[in-house]
Scaffold this active site. Structure first.
Site, PDB file in Angstrom:
ATOM      1  N   SER A   1       0.820  -1.214   0.000  1.00  0.00           N
ATOM      2  CA  SER A   1       0.000   0.000   0.000  1.00  0.00           C
ATOM      3  C   SER A   1       0.856   1.267   0.000  1.00  0.00           C
ATOM      4  CB  SER A   1      -0.902   0.033   1.230  1.00  0.00           C
ATOM      5  OG  SER A   1      -1.731  -1.099   1.268  1.00  0.00           O
TER       6      SER A   1
HETATM    7  N1  SAH Z   1      -1.064  -4.789   4.054  1.00  0.00           N
HETATM    8  C1  SAH Z   1      -0.257  -4.716   2.842  1.00  0.00           C
HETATM    9  C2  SAH Z   1      -1.019  -4.357   1.601  1.00  0.00           C
HETATM   10  C3  SAH Z   1      -2.120  -5.295   1.322  1.00  0.00           C
HETATM   11  S1  SAH Z   1      -2.616  -5.403  -0.359  1.00  0.00           S
HETATM   12  C4  SAH Z   1       0.941  -3.819   3.073  1.00  0.00           C
HETATM   13  O1  SAH Z   1       1.525  -3.914   4.127  1.00  0.00           O
HETATM   14  O2  SAH Z   1       1.334  -3.062   2.198  1.00  0.00           O
HETATM   15  C5  SAH Z   1      -4.024  -6.446  -0.143  1.00  0.00           C
HETATM   16  C6  SAH Z   1      -3.675  -7.879   0.176  1.00  0.00           C
HETATM   17  O3  SAH Z   1      -4.890  -8.528   0.563  1.00  0.00           O
HETATM   18  C7  SAH Z   1      -3.144  -8.663  -1.021  1.00  0.00           C
HETATM   19  O4  SAH Z   1      -1.921  -9.227  -0.699  1.00  0.00           O
HETATM   20  C8  SAH Z   1      -4.218  -9.734  -1.264  1.00  0.00           C
HETATM   21  O5  SAH Z   1      -3.713 -10.952  -1.722  1.00  0.00           O
HETATM   22  C9  SAH Z   1      -4.810  -9.868   0.145  1.00  0.00           C
HETATM   23  N2  SAH Z   1      -6.149 -10.448   0.197  1.00  0.00           N
HETATM   24  C10 SAH Z   1      -7.187 -10.300  -0.651  1.00  0.00           C
HETATM   25  N3  SAH Z   1      -8.254 -11.000  -0.225  1.00  0.00           N
HETATM   26  C11 SAH Z   1      -7.892 -11.601   0.934  1.00  0.00           C
HETATM   27  C12 SAH Z   1      -8.559 -12.472   1.845  1.00  0.00           C
HETATM   28  N4  SAH Z   1      -9.820 -12.848   1.667  1.00  0.00           N
HETATM   29  N5  SAH Z   1      -7.864 -12.905   2.930  1.00  0.00           N
HETATM   30  C13 SAH Z   1      -6.574 -12.533   3.125  1.00  0.00           C
HETATM   31  N6  SAH Z   1      -5.897 -11.712   2.290  1.00  0.00           N
HETATM   32  C14 SAH Z   1      -6.541 -11.261   1.211  1.00  0.00           C
END
Ligand code: SAH
Length: 215
Positions: free
Chosen positions: A62
């Site tokens: 992010s």
């Molecule tokens: N927290 C991260 C950014 C997250 S991006 C950071 O530190 O920068 C969003 C993430 O959510 C992606 O890796 C995606 O694979 C995950 N994601 C999507 N749906 C999900 C679910 N149902 N359970 C767990 N993770 C999920």
């Protein structure tokens, strides 16, 4: 964690202050944690720009400003137990681990198997012990270690999943981007003795949450 990017992190912290981030603990965590270790090899030079970067399969680390808004809203304190949904490369989990200190704990869930290995290896490299990375559909929360003081969802959800609210302690806070896949509002939900208090922290853009309560 002194390294050649220290000055870049300070510049990033200054940029975040200009954008309205005022929580000193959040800014200090951003000053300390080496974001360049959480981006893909070759992208280190862009790690301290205030932008998201692709990690794998369209999933992104992010934007620092977005993370700072969410962490500030979570009002994290030492010793708290936190659930993160959407680990990606683990950067935000590590910021949270720093904010809750060694007496606190972070459970972070990820649905893409490839990202489990990447995040675990990034966290291990820093020698951090108070994070557990869990491969699961985090849209259902993570019942096993509940209830949590705070929960952060880092993917766009149609609404905050009911099980997630159920796994929050009284007085606890959930922060999540809620809305359609082309743009969401950041919601801060506080669990009161009776009912929930909802605040809107502005417009953001996330990758969609997958799974049972996702898209
Ligand atoms: N927290 C991260 C950014 C997250 S991006 C950071 O530190 O920068 C969003 C993430 O959510 C992606 O890796 C995606 O694979 C995950 N994601 C999507 N749906 C999900 C679910 N149902 N359970 C767990 N993770 C999920």
């Amino acid at each position: 964690m002194d390294d050649k990017f220290k000055a870049k992190r300070e510049e990033l912290a200054k940029a975040l202050i200009m954008q309205g981030i005022s929580d000193k603990n959040v800014l200090d965590a951003i000053r300390k944690i080496p974001r360049h270790l959480f981006v893909n090899p070759g992208d280190e030079g862009s790690a301290y720009f205030n932008i998201p970067l692709e990690i794998a399969k369209g999933q992104t680390i992010s934007q620092p400003y977005t993370i700072a808004v969410m962490l500030q809203a979570l009002e994290l304190k030492k010793g708290e137990k936190v659930l993160e949904i959407g680990t990606c490369s683990g950067y935000n989990a590590v910021l949270i681990s720093e904010l809750v200190g060694k007496d606190g704990f972070v459970y972070t869930t990820e649905i893409v198997p490839e990202l489990i290995n990447i995040s675990k290896s990034n966290i291990a490299k820093l020698g951090i012990k108070n994070i557990e990375v869990i491969e699961t559909d985090g849209s259902q929360g993570w019942e096993k270690n509940s209830p949590y003081d705070k929960i952060i969802i880092t993917a766009a959800c149609p609404e905050i999943p009911k099980p997630v609210i159920g796994q929050l302690k009284p007085g606890g806070i959930v922060v999540a981007p809620v809305g359609p896949v082309f743009g969401q509002k950041m919601v801060k939900l506080t669990k009161l003795k009776k009912g929930l208090k909802e605040e809107n922290l502005g417009e953001f853009m996330f990758v969609p949450l997958k799974g049972k309560y996702g898209y």
